[in-house]
Scaffold this active site. Structure first.
Site, PDB file in Angstrom:
ATOM      1  N   ASP A  67       1.725   5.604  -7.257  1.00 22.02           N
ATOM      2  CA  ASP A  67       2.713   4.729  -6.629  1.00 22.02           C
ATOM      3  C   ASP A  67       3.752   4.203  -7.609  1.00 22.02           C
ATOM      4  O   ASP A  67       3.618   4.345  -8.826  1.00 22.02           O
ATOM      5  CB  ASP A  67       2.002   3.563  -5.925  1.00 22.02           C
ATOM      6  N   ASP A 136      -7.624  -6.633  -1.282  1.00 22.20           N
ATOM      7  CA  ASP A 136      -7.577  -6.473   0.182  1.00 22.20           C
ATOM      8  C   ASP A 136      -8.033  -5.066   0.599  1.00 22.20           C
ATOM      9  O   ASP A 136      -7.896  -4.673   1.751  1.00 22.20           O
ATOM     10  CB  ASP A 136      -6.164  -6.773   0.716  1.00 22.20           C
ATOM     11  N   HIS A 138      -6.808  -2.197  -0.699  1.00 26.63           N
ATOM     12  CA  HIS A 138      -5.801  -1.130  -0.797  1.00 26.63           C
ATOM     13  C   HIS A 138      -6.159  -0.130  -1.889  1.00 26.63           C
ATOM     14  O   HIS A 138      -6.792  -0.471  -2.886  1.00 26.63           O
ATOM     15  CB  HIS A 138      -4.383  -1.695  -0.977  1.00 26.63           C
ATOM     16  N   GLU A 143      -1.771  -0.375   2.154  1.00 31.92           N
ATOM     17  CA  GLU A 143      -2.223  -1.719   2.501  1.00 31.92           C
ATOM     18  C   GLU A 143      -2.975  -1.715   3.841  1.00 31.92           C
ATOM     19  O   GLU A 143      -2.799  -0.794   4.646  1.00 31.92           O
ATOM     20  CB  GLU A 143      -1.015  -2.652   2.612  1.00 31.92           C
TER      21      GLU A 143
HETATM   22  C1  F6R Z   1      -1.974   1.016  -8.987  1.00 32.92           C
HETATM   23  C2  F6R Z   1      -2.685   1.098  -7.730  1.00 32.92           C
HETATM   24  C3  F6R Z   1      -3.368  -0.087  -7.152  1.00 32.92           C
HETATM   25  C4  F6R Z   1      -4.379  -0.719  -8.114  1.00 32.92           C
HETATM   26  C5  F6R Z   1      -5.042  -1.937  -7.471  1.00 32.92           C
HETATM   27  C6  F6R Z   1      -6.009  -2.612  -8.428  1.00 32.92           C
HETATM   28  O1  F6R Z   1      -1.376   2.250  -9.309  1.00 32.92           O
HETATM   29  O2  F6R Z   1      -2.681   2.120  -7.150  1.00 32.92           O
HETATM   30  O3  F6R Z   1      -4.026   0.301  -5.979  1.00 32.92           O
HETATM   31  O4  F6R Z   1      -5.350   0.228  -8.454  1.00 32.92           O
HETATM   32  O5  F6R Z   1      -4.066  -2.847  -7.092  1.00 32.92           O
HETATM   33  O6  F6R Z   1      -5.286  -3.134  -9.483  1.00 32.92           O
HETATM   34  P1  F6R Z   1      -6.013  -3.738 -10.774  1.00 32.92           P
HETATM   35  O7  F6R Z   1      -6.657  -2.586 -11.455  1.00 32.92           O
HETATM   36  O8  F6R Z   1      -4.897  -4.312 -11.595  1.00 32.92           O
HETATM   37  O9  F6R Z   1      -6.985  -4.741 -10.275  1.00 32.92           O
END
Ligand code: F6R
Length: 236
Positions: A67, A136, A138, A143
């Protein structure tokens, strides 16, 4: 599904790096699906160390990231392209032209999404997809919603995601409100998935995602249907 509970972030990172190294050793021209965020930072650090020791060679690897924020280009320190370059790609021998991150500044974001999926298909799909998980549920920036979105698409980030990610920005207002993310088809078609998560705060969502009903309200729950997924979790 394999669920490995390990003692701390360092061990989670080392184990994840071991899985990725094994993939690259067994198939030097692997397509790696990569993630940003706090979870994979230690994994990238470990892989860099092993690369420096000569244990793993990324010269034939291609990477596709999950992303990118809409409106941030690679020169912006908060962009995911910048994150990947600075925390991983600049320190290993992957060819920059073989590293792909969705372009959040494309004039036509819908076309960018279509082309991104096409590229993944042309590469033969993802061999190993590394994932983190949001509080959440994701994955990528898919989302919670009423349905799963299949292709790479633009999303409105949820309030909780904006809040969680504001730790990387000067303040919450600076966090982009939209992102472009790989959809569920490319993720689910990855031959192998490795999800890493750490901290007590992630425990509840992991339980819901992997032991509860499969629902788009918890996007990661779709991973229960994947035939080859490993979750590495550390409470600390
Ligand atoms: C980032 C991504 C997100 C993160 C998620 C957890 O490329 O795809 O889905 O993996 O937000 O983020 P952290 O690791 O910072 O808790």
């Amino acid at each position: 599904m394999k669920f490995l509970a390990v003692e701390n972030y360092e061990k989670m990172s080392r184990d994840a790096a071991n899985v990725i190294s094994a993939q690259v050793i067994m198939k030097p021209n692997s397509v790696l699906g990569l993630a940003t965020g706090s979870s994979p930072l230690g994994t990238y650090k470990q892989l860099i160390k092993w690369y420096e020791k000569g244990d793993v060679d990324f010269s034939k690897v291609t990477s596709v990231n999950l992303d990118e924020y809409v409106g941030l280009d690679g020169s912006n320190e908060q962009s995911y392209r910048y994150f990947m370059d600075n925390n991983f790609f600049n320190h290993i021998n992957i060819k920059k032209e073989n590293t792909f991150v969705p372009n959040g500044c494309a004039d036509d974001l819908a076309a960018e999404g279509e082309n991104y999926d096409k590229r993944i298909k042309e590469l033969g799909g993802i061999d190993l997809q590394l994932l983190g998980i949001g509080l959440d549920g994701h994955i990528g920036f898919n989302e919670p919603d009423r349905y799963f979105v299949k292709s790479t698409h633009v999303v409105d980030l949820h309030e909780s995601t904006i809040k969680a990610n504001s730790r990387f920005f000067a303040n919450e207002d600076e966090v982009p409100k939209q992102a472009i993310t790989m959809g569920m088809v490319s993720i689910m078609q990855a031959k192998k998935i490795l999800l890493i998560a750490n901290g007590e705060a992630k425990m509840e969502i992991l339980e819901k995602a992997f032991y509860g009903p499969i629902t788009p309200e918890i996007p990661a729950s779709i991973l229960q249907l994947h035939p080859d997924i490993t979750v590495i979790y550390s409470k600390k």
